[in-house]
Design a protein around this motif. Structure first.
Motif, short mmCIF file in Angstrom:
data_model
loop_
_atom_site.label_atom_id
_atom_site.label_comp_id
_atom_site.label_asym_id
_atom_site.label_seq_id
_atom_site.Cartn_x
_atom_site.Cartn_y
_atom_site.Cartn_z
N SER A 36 -3.93 9.32 -7.40
CA SER A 36 -4.17 9.32 -5.96
C SER A 36 -4.24 7.89 -5.45
CB SER A 36 -5.47 10.06 -5.64
OG SER A 36 -6.56 9.43 -6.29
N VAL A 37 -3.88 7.73 -4.19
CA VAL A 37 -3.90 6.41 -3.57
C VAL A 37 -5.12 6.30 -2.67
CG1 VAL A 37 -2.70 4.93 -1.90
CG2 VAL A 37 -1.39 6.12 -3.66
N ASP A 55 3.99 5.94 -2.60
CA ASP A 55 4.00 7.17 -1.80
C ASP A 55 5.12 8.12 -2.20
OD1 ASP A 55 1.82 6.13 -0.54
OD2 ASP A 55 2.81 5.76 1.38
N ASN A 56 6.34 7.64 -2.25
CA ASN A 56 7.49 8.51 -2.55
C ASN A 56 7.51 9.00 -3.98
OD1 ASN A 56 8.48 8.45 0.07
ND2 ASN A 56 9.78 6.67 -0.31
N LYS A 66 5.19 11.84 -4.41
CA LYS A 66 5.58 13.06 -3.69
C LYS A 66 6.69 13.84 -4.38
CE LYS A 66 4.50 11.42 0.96
NZ LYS A 66 5.09 10.80 2.16
N GLU A 101 8.45 -0.32 -2.77
CA GLU A 101 8.59 1.05 -3.27
C GLU A 101 8.96 0.99 -4.74
OE1 GLU A 101 11.21 5.16 -2.71
OE2 GLU A 101 11.40 3.54 -1.23
N LEU A 115 -3.79 2.49 -6.78
CA LEU A 115 -3.39 3.78 -7.37
C LEU A 115 -4.42 4.15 -8.43
CD1 LEU A 115 -1.31 6.06 -7.64
CD2 LEU A 115 -0.15 4.67 -9.36
N ARG A 175 0.81 -1.23 0.00
CA ARG A 175 0.00 0.00 0.00
C ARG A 175 0.84 1.27 0.00
NH1 ARG A 175 -5.49 -0.79 1.18
NH2 ARG A 175 -5.96 -3.01 1.30
N GLY A 176 2.08 1.19 0.42
CA GLY A 176 2.95 2.38 0.43
C GLY A 176 3.89 2.46 -0.75
#
Length: 199
Positions: free
Chosen positions: A84-85, A52-53, A56, A144, A90, A48-49
């Motif tokens: 967007s998550v 994220d990076n 950003k 990631e 995604l 789920r992450g």
């Protein structure tokens, strides 16, 4: 682009925007925690992450037609692509210019059901690999990724040679590690046995 990989997911919606010569497409570029078997005994899922990076850092991410960089449909820097998550994965929203000939083609193919999914191109930054001795399988988790593009395409499958070559490479490396670990355990047992005999 060594180590660049592609993944796929099905289902999205389209909406014609009146008086603007544009069409909106909504859907998911990727879905979380949904294991997919890339080949027998080798599974992969997305954490789920994982995005994220990459979302950003502000680099430009494109929506392409069939992974073709000469056929961009939308991008984050032009504001025509938003990412967007959520709890599912995604999500993307793209505004496509109907005046683009290949954009028109893509929209018509979606309406006819000939295009039915999305794929995304990425580089894996961090991953984990877990071996299940019960069924002799490996689960790769993408922790990631660096995302370059999402694509709409006719056959949203994992059957890209890059995917298989990379997955096979990971599989062989993980199995080599397991063999080494087993050998290390045997060596330790032998040492213990020798020590016991000496005593």
């Amino acid at each position: 682009m060594e180590n660049r990989e592609f993944r796929a997911v099905k289902d999205y919606e389209i909406r014609q925007i009146q008086d603007t010569n544009t069409t909106e497409i909504d859907g998911y570029i990727a879905k979380f925690d949904s294991p997919t078997e890339l080949f027998q005994g080798f599974y992969e899922k997305i954490d789920r992450g994982a995005f994220d990076n990459t979302l950003k850092d502000g680099h430009n991410i494109f929506l392409l037609y069939h992974h073709d960089w000469s056929k961009p449909l939308a991008s984050t820097q032009t504001g025509t692509l938003t990412l967007s998550v959520d709890n599912v994965g995604l999500r993307f929203n793209a505004t496509i210019n109907d005046n683009l000939s290949y954009g028109k083609d893509a929209i018509e193919l979606i309406k006819q059901g000939l295009i039915s999914g999305c794929s995304f191109g990425f580089t894996c930054v961090r991953e984990s690999n877990e071996y299940n001795a019960n069924d002799d399988s490996i689960m790769r988790t993408l922790l990631e990724v660096e995302l370059y593009e999402g694509s709409i395409l006719c056959i949203p499958q994992y059957e890209d040679t890059t995917v298989f070559a990379r997955a096979k490479e990971i599989d062989s490396k993980e199995r080599a590690k397991l063999e080494q670990a087993k050998q290390n355990e045997l060596d330790l047992e032998l040492i213990k046995l020798e020590l016991d005999l000496d005593n």
